[in-house]
Design an enzyme around this catalytic site. Structure first.
Site, PDB file in Angstrom:
ATOM      1  N   VAL A 202     -12.224  -6.034   1.809  1.00  0.00           N
ATOM      2  CA  VAL A 202     -11.706  -4.682   1.998  1.00  0.00           C
ATOM      3  C   VAL A 202     -10.772  -4.703   3.199  1.00  0.00           C
ATOM      4  CG1 VAL A 202     -12.327  -2.293   2.557  1.00  0.00           C
ATOM      5  CG2 VAL A 202     -13.768  -3.620   0.997  1.00  0.00           C
TER       6      VAL A 202
ATOM      7  N   THR B 180       0.239   0.282   6.914  1.00  0.00           N
ATOM      8  CA  THR B 180       0.319  -0.695   5.830  1.00  0.00           C
ATOM      9  C   THR B 180       0.647  -2.050   6.437  1.00  0.00           C
ATOM     10  OG1 THR B 180       1.538  -1.288   3.798  1.00  0.00           O
ATOM     11  CG2 THR B 180       2.727   0.010   5.408  1.00  0.00           C
TER      12      THR B 180
ATOM     13  N   THR C  42       0.825  -1.214   0.000  1.00  0.00           N
ATOM     14  CA  THR C  42       0.000   0.000   0.000  1.00  0.00           C
ATOM     15  C   THR C  42       0.849   1.250   0.000  1.00  0.00           C
ATOM     16  OG1 THR C  42      -1.734  -1.130   1.232  1.00  0.00           O
ATOM     17  CG2 THR C  42      -1.740   1.258   1.344  1.00  0.00           C
TER      18      THR C  42
HETATM   19  C1  SD4 Z   1      -4.687  -4.412   3.129  1.00  0.00           C
HETATM   20  N1  SD4 Z   1      -3.216  -2.946   4.343  1.00  0.00           N
HETATM   21  O1  SD4 Z   1      -5.442  -4.483   2.168  1.00  0.00           O
HETATM   22  C2  SD4 Z   1      -3.503  -3.471   3.041  1.00  0.00           C
HETATM   23  C3  SD4 Z   1      -2.363  -4.185   2.414  1.00  0.00           C
HETATM   24  C4  SD4 Z   1      -1.018  -3.662   2.745  1.00  0.00           C
HETATM   25  O2  SD4 Z   1       1.243  -4.066   3.005  1.00  0.00           O
HETATM   26  O3  SD4 Z   1      -0.796  -2.549   3.107  1.00  0.00           O
HETATM   27  N2  SD4 Z   1      -0.010  -4.485   2.711  1.00  0.00           N
HETATM   28  O4  SD4 Z   1      -4.830  -5.093   4.135  1.00  0.00           O
END
Ligand code: SD4
Length: 312
Positions: free
Chosen positions: A181, A203, A152
């Site tokens: 989500v 993230t 992200t």
């Molecule tokens: C999620 N937080 O969809 C996001 C993915 C992410 O490093 O940031 N991964 O859960």
């Protein structure tokens, strides 16, 4: 007043360079943040955001994005959308309304089409190949993790008028269930921004981040007088310890924060988490939060580190 920007992962570097240039030229914070995020969304080399993002388990790139305006505490988000070239723009548009700030799936897609946002097939040949490989290898649906930790882009900006903005964009967890989500477009979890205090973003594995409402928690700690680095570490490690104490095995989580004066911090539960910072007196610079399970520290990325880093 000084300007500043902080962003998750090394992949945000070029975007931060472009966004910081806007801030240096006195542009309003939302313009700088959106420009920086779009730069990541449009780059197919970055595997987990926008064009060329990580497919869900049926091979579709499904995106989440959000924008929060720290002046008015307004926010907008799109969830589980397909075929929108720049979801961050639609999220920012929604942040201008009093109601209907979060749109999901088909509703968000028809809003984007009605308002003239460009559509595009976000699945590239490379993202399809990654998906086919994963299908071939097999995976355990309940154990999907952040893709090499870096799924992200989250970008916080502070302009020379003291306005703050916070944007996030992601394709979410690789092989997620269609319609799933994560934390990224969820206010208080993936992002929170208050120009009178500061902003934070997260993230990593969204299901675990959401259990601790990490971004709101960090901003609350800053509001109570904490410094950004201390607030990031306290919120993240208290939450991690809490989850472990309840018998769960949390996935990777990383956070960033910047306060209204441009002070910043970052923390991670994984071995390494790079983030990018720029300020009036500091060119865009990559920092790395490192965690060996005992000691957590933040260093400036060395040339050696940059040469050997394999992630996005
Ligand atoms: C999620 N937080 O969809 C996001 C993915 C992410 O490093 O940031 N991964 O859960």
């Amino acid at each position: 007043m000084k300007y500043g920007m902080i962003a998750t992962w090394k992949m945000a570097y070029e975007g931060v360079v472009e966004g910081s240039e806007k801030l240096r030229n006195g542009k309003e914070v939302s313009e700088a943040v959106i420009c920086a995020i779009e730069s990541v969304e449009n780059n197919p080399a970055y595997r987990s955001v926008g064009f060329g993002g990580l497919p869900n388990r049926v091979g579709e790139v499904e995106l989440d994005a959000a924008y929060m305006d720290g002046e008015r505490l307004c926010f907008g988000a799109v969830m589980a959308v397909k075929n929108i070239k720049n979801p961050i723009r639609v999220a920012r548009h929604l942040s201008g309304y009093q109601r209907n700030n979060i749109l999901a799936g088909g509703g968000a897609e028809s809003f984007a089409a009605t308002h003239g946002y460009e559509s595009a097939n976000m699945l590239t040949h490379e993202s399809q190949q990654r998906w086919e490989k994963k299908i071939g290898e097999g995976y355990i649906p309940e154990e999907i993790e952040a893709y090499g930790g870096h799924d992200t882009v989250c970008i916080i900006g502070l302009d020379d008028q003291g306005r703050m903005g916070n944007g996030v964009s992601t394709s979410g967890l690789f092989m997620k269930h269609p319609g799933r989500v994560g934390d990224s477009p969820v206010i208080g979890s993936g992002f929170y921004c208050d120009s009178r205090v500061g902003a934070a973003s997260a993230t990593g594995v969204g299901e675990d981040i959401m259990k601790g409402c990490l971004s709101f928690r960090i901003v609350s700690l800053i509001k109570a007088g904490g410094d950004c680095q201390g607030a990031c570490e306290k919120a993240l490690f208290d939450h991690e310890a809490d989850l472990k104490a309840r018998g769960s095995k949390p996935g990777s989580m990383s956070v960033i924060a910047m306060d209204k004066n441009g002070n910043f911090g970052g923390a991670t539960t994984q071995k390494e988490f790079p983030f990018v910072v720029s300020r009036e007196e500091m060119e865009p610079t990559i920092f790395v939060a490192q965690n060996d399970g005992k000691v957590h520290r933040v260093i400036k990325a060395t040339q050696d580190w940059k040469d050997n880093y394999l992630g996005d």
